[in-house]
Design an enzyme around this catalytic site. Structure first.
Site, PDB file in Angstrom:
ATOM      1  N   HIS A  97      39.314  32.599  38.698  1.00  0.00           N
ATOM      2  CA  HIS A  97      40.615  33.208  39.111  1.00  0.00           C
ATOM      3  C   HIS A  97      40.588  34.334  40.142  1.00  0.00           C
ATOM      4  O   HIS A  97      41.222  34.372  41.077  1.00  0.00           O
ATOM      5  CB  HIS A  97      41.595  33.535  37.803  1.00  0.00           C
ATOM      6  CG  HIS A  97      43.024  34.009  38.273  1.00  0.00           C
ATOM      7  ND1 HIS A  97      43.856  33.070  38.465  1.00  0.00           N
ATOM      8  CD2 HIS A  97      43.428  35.122  38.928  1.00  0.00           C
ATOM      9  CE1 HIS A  97      45.100  33.803  39.037  1.00  0.00           C
ATOM     10  NE2 HIS A  97      44.778  34.931  39.063  1.00  0.00           N
ATOM     11  N   HIS A 108      50.705  30.589  38.997  1.00  0.00           N
ATOM     12  CA  HIS A 108      50.974  31.019  37.393  1.00  0.00           C
ATOM     13  C   HIS A 108      50.717  29.726  36.607  1.00  0.00           C
ATOM     14  O   HIS A 108      52.077  29.838  35.855  1.00  0.00           O
ATOM     15  CB  HIS A 108      51.860  32.018  37.260  1.00  0.00           C
ATOM     16  CG  HIS A 108      51.184  33.384  36.663  1.00  0.00           C
ATOM     17  ND1 HIS A 108      52.219  33.667  35.695  1.00  0.00           N
ATOM     18  CD2 HIS A 108      50.294  34.006  36.741  1.00  0.00           C
ATOM     19  CE1 HIS A 108      51.401  34.979  35.182  1.00  0.00           C
ATOM     20  NE2 HIS A 108      50.629  35.116  35.891  1.00  0.00           N
TER      21      HIS A 108
END
Length: 960
Positions: free
Chosen positions: A228, A295
């Site tokens: 990420h 997300h």
């Protein structure tokens, strides 16, 4: 302190709206035993005040006395409901409760400081409800196991909050003597999501410095090295086997996406791929920055909280770019499983897609609206492969002075954390988002879900802008993935920093130093402040009731030093932390798929096919979602998400006016079609770029000032075939950016979007690339919309229609995939876009609509019912390739680079002259009769439908 309980419910004679909504959701599950649901909002307040003050709290603070009533203590069940099923839902210990926080602030304003405030939801359900039905209702409708506790019965006691203090205990983690199996086990046990090679790199580092790591150091490395945060797959070296031909990349991202931007070298690009958002020039004084984040994993566990913190987090990206931008517009794109999926088909550990969709939309709605930022653009795509991994793309556009586009921390500056307090929410969010999900994640990773508080972030934003204008800080960044570990670690990468973790303000007692450091609790920013400005900046924040706390100092020693109560609990060299990761060599394979075109017989009439496409989830109106967003706040929305005579037609792009003293605007749009990726991700990616460009050109955006963003959401790229698809898409990004001369300025990736069911079955999302685009609009008064304006006006199809039905919605509604995926002739497409722009600027265009999902017939239908007039069209005027002979291909081909344009008869010659050497043709006119009629090459009507019928089919599927 005394524990007060307040129960707030609807007054007699007023509808119980929330209870009715819950009942409808229960009925959708096929449960008929529940006859009615009564909803009560519960407040648990621990405070020292008397009964008289409690009455004030109930009447003046907690209750809208027009339609609500309150009870102090437990309200008795109404007569006849003594045997009803009573369920209370409470947030788990440590989960952020924004409503409770607001109540605390309000009580303080009333002169009382409470010990604690908690909220809960109480449901009283009428009917003879079995235990199995009750448990199903709880799981599927009322509560989320990840963040909530459920108690049954009218007398059950709520769970107690966690308040035990923390006693310092420094933990070492032996690593130097571990074998391969033990290293892999350590990575798994600590939720590090690091592979064996990375664990060996860490092991060797600690062998070299001669000691064992402490827990906080390993956690810091895991956050910093997570997929990420560091994008290690896209920045890896790649060996691609493309149909037997070898292609090598030293750094996939730098050799494709970054390379295009570098090669184009546009002087209006101020900051690209170097900050939290990409920054481009707006005018002589101002710059625009743009960022889109994902997300996904948190939204799969808690749709509301995950999506809310997704939009909250991306709003903080422009806030943390340069010296801070003012957010002016939001965008959101979602991918879900189809909402009518049977409950029994939903895998264990997965929420139903309808519930996910409702939660995600609500989360984005509430956060964006409460922040006072308009949500002006978006899209929703449905595919059952998103069932376990919904995709939640959230974007934000900000404006800032050009002289505030860069910031830099210096030795001696203090580290100040501002905004929200730190709790356990979001721990391991960065690493969790980097791994594959399984049916166990809803239990194991409940702590990875953050809960946002938009009001706190709005206060932080307002005071930060004041501090920026007073030049009170030198650098700023947001606390996103990895929390303080990433924010402070990145800000101090070049100089070193020392942090006193016990100084970090906490939501509650009991957090250890590691939890403080890696928590991803929301609404926090980190600023670098010179010693002489510390008192001024803390006083400014205090004056606006925003916490600002000095937690450390930039040292100049190139070390990350962590302390707790003056004891060193961790130390890492910055060079190792940020540059020590070994970049992998990834194997990628792409084999051209052996697909064929289906043989479909020609029909006399295609009304049913058009209705089926319009009512398919991917084409159908998203008005139910759009209406929940405030797209007017700030008063800058020029072209809105819905347009037309009834303001319910599908706009192509949004246009906003960032500065009230200027007629200059910014156009914002997106492009995405995952179904094309099932045939070839290269053309999927190029089609996304082409679509995003068409959308902003259609409203009047400039073709020479387009900036684009990439968001890759992919499956497990350790699989060579999956990695091969990613490489194909990256290749297209380079070719598209260079061909259209549109630089990428920012991007994000979310990989490992796969789910392992309890039976071992894997569900991978389709390769998904979102392209977001923005450009300048020199004069907003020249913007156009897609709805037809006047009977008698002429309609032109501009661009070449090809026999390209592969991956089309026409094939999809007929259960086919096909092979002829839409391609892009970049040179011709760029030329067409330029001509359309010139025609709009010359005032020759009354309406313009890009031709995309569903092809020409769908575009004409949308233009007709959006404008409230009919269209009489003739396919003989369509510019098409020689092989595009079948009527269904002419109607429903999704060939790129096409526009449908409305022109007044008086402007026919001027428009035609401008389109010379561009494929175009007159295909019809606007008529007063409210019908869409399309004739084929033999002048036979192949579509003849009432536009109200078409509109009803388009609006009905998601008219919730």
């Amino acid at each position: 302190m005394r524990q007060w309980r307040f129960e707030i419910s609807s007054r007699h004679g007023f509808p119980d709206v929330h209870g009715q909504m819950v009942l409808e959701d229960i009925q959708e599950l096929g449960i008929s035993s529940v006859k009615a649901v009564h909803f009560t909002h519960v407040f648990l307040i621990e405070a020292e005040f008397d009964g008289e003050f409690a009455q004030r709290v109930g009447e003046e603070l907690l209750t809208d006395t027009v339609y609500q009533q309150f009870e102090i203590g437990r309200a008795p069940l109404p007569a006849g409901l003594e045997n009803a099923t009573v369920i209370e839902v409470h947030l788990k210990s440590g989960v952020t409760d924004p409503v409770a926080r607001s109540v605390v602030t309000a009580l303080q304003d009333m002169g009382v400081t409470p010990g604690s405030v908690r909220t809960a939801r109480k449901f009283v359900m009428e009917g003879n409800i079995s235990t199995a039905d009750r448990d199903n209702i709880v799981k599927r409708v009322l509560a989320n196991d990840c963040i909530e506790d459920v108690i049954f019965g009218s007398d059950a006691e709520p769970p107690s909050p966690h308040t035990e203090p923390y006693a310092l205990k420094i933990t070492e983690v032996p690593i130097r003597d571990l074998d391969d199996e033990q290293l892999e086990k350590l990575s798994k046990d600590m939720d590090m999501f690091l592979n064996l090679t990375e664990m060996h790199t860490i092991q060797n580092y600690y062998k070299q410095i001669g000691r064992e790591p402490r827990d906080v150091e390993l956690e810091t490395i895991a956050q910093t090295w997570s997929e990420h945060c560091v994008h290690k797959t896209l920045t890896s070296s790649v060996e691609l086997d493309h149909d037997g031909q070898k292609v090598e990349y030293k750094n996939l991202l730098k050799d494709t996406v970054f390379k295009a931007t570098k090669d184009l070298n546009r002087d209006w690009c101020i900051s690209v791929f170097a900050d939290n958002a990409g920054v481009v020039e707006f005018d002589d004084d101002s710059a625009i920055c743009f960022k889109v984040e994902t997300h996904n994993h948190p939204s799969a566990l808690d749709p509301y909280g995950g999506a809310a913190t997704g939009i909250g987090g991306v709003i903080r990206d422009p806030m943390g770019t340069g010296l801070g931008a003012k957010p002016i517009a939001n965008t959101d794109i979602f991918c879900f499983g189809e909402p009518d999926m049977e409950l029994e088909d939903v895998p264990k550990g997965v929420l139903h897609p309808r519930r996910i969709m409702k939660g995600v939309v609500s989360g984005v709605r509430d956060y964006g609206n409460r922040m006072g930022i308009p949500t002006v653009n978006g899209a929703i795509y449905f595919d059952d492969r998103y069932i376990a991994n919904p995709l939640v793309f959230c974007g934000n556009l900000g404006i800032m002075p050009k002289d505030k586009c860069f910031g830099q921390a210096s030795k001696g500056d203090y580290v100040i954390v501002v905004g929200g307090r730190t709790g356990r929410d979001g721990i391991h969010g960065a690493t969790f988002s980097s791994g594959q999900m399984t049916h166990e994640h809803e239990d194991i990773f409940s702590h990875a879900v953050q809960i946002g508080d938009a009001i706190v972030e709005k206060k932080v934003l307002d005071v930060l802008l004041q501090a920026r204008e007073q030049n009170l800080y030198d650098a700023i960044t947001d606390c996103g993935a990895g929390g303080l570990s990433s924010a402070v670690g990145e800000m101090g990468e070049e100089i070193g920093v020392s942090v006193d973790l016990e100084k970090v303000p906490l939501k509650y007692a009991g957090l250890n130093y590691t939890e403080i450091w890696i928590s991803e609790a929301q609404e926090r920013m980190v600023i670098s402040v010179k010693p002489e400005n510390v008192e001024k900046v803390t006083a400014l924040f205090a004056s606006e009731d925003v916490e600002a706390t000095v937690i450390g100092q930039f040292t100049g020693d190139n070390q990350l030093t962590l302390k707790y109560d003056d004891k060193e609990v961790g130390q890492l060299g910055m060079e190792f932390l940020h540059s020590g990761i070994c970049k992998p060599l990834k194997k990628a394979v792409w084999k051209t798929k052996d697909l064929s075109e289906p043989k479909l017989s020609e029909k006399d009439n295609y009304n049913d096919d058009l209705l089926a496409i319009l009512s398919s989830y991917n084409v159908a109106s998203k008005e139910w979602v759009i209406r929940q967003y405030d797209h007017e706040v700030q008063g800058a929305s020029v072209v809105k998400p819905l347009v037309g005579i009834a303001n319910d037609g599908p706009g192509d792009a949004a246009v906003i006016k960032p500065k009230f003293d200027s007629n200059k605007g910014t156009a914002l749009a997106c492009g995405m079609n995952p179904l094309y990726g099932d045939i070839d991700p290269y053309w999927m990616a190029l089609s996304g770029i082409d679509e995003a460009i068409r959308n902003i050109i259609s409203v009047g955006g400039r073709p020479d000032r387009i900036a684009i963003l990439d968001n890759f959401c992919w499956g497990d790229c350790n699989k060579p075939e999956t990695m091969g698809a990613l490489v194909r898409a990256c290749q297209a990004c380079y070719d598209g950016a260079m061909g259209f001369e549109v630089p990428f300025i920012s991007g994000k990736d979310s990989l490992n979007n796969e789910f392992v069911c309890d039976d071992g079955t894997e569900i991978a999302i389709p390769p998904t690339l979102l392209i977001s685009a923005m450009t300048l609009v020199d004069d907003i008064d020249k913007c156009v919309t897609m709805d037809v304006k006047k009977p008698g006006n002429l309609l032109f199809a501009v661009g070449l229609t090809k026999n390209e039905l592969g991956g089309s919605h026409f094939y999809k509604v007929n259960g086919k995939l096909g092979a002829n995926v839409p391609t892009v002739d970049i040179s011709a497409s760029a030329q067409t876009a330029k001509r359309i722009y010139e025609a709009i600027q010359a005032g020759l265009v009354r309406s313009c609509h890009d031709c995309s999902e569903g092809g020409l017939a769908t575009a004409l239908a949308e233009m007709a019912f959006a404008g409230g007039f009919g269209i009489d069209a003739d396919l003989r005027g369509l510019a098409k390739t020689d092989d595009c002979v079948e009527t269904h291909a002419q109607l429903f081909s999704e060939s790129n680079s096409r526009y449908v344009v409305e022109v007044e008869p008086a402007n026919y010659d001027a428009f035609a002259k401008l389109m010379v050497n561009t494929p175009f043709g007159q295909i019809g006119e606007v008529v007063a009769d409210k019908r869409l009629a399309i004739s084929d090459a033999k002048q036979k009507k192949v579509i003849d439908a009432d536009i109200d019928t078409l509109k009803e089919a388009w609006q009905k599927p998601l008219n919730w």
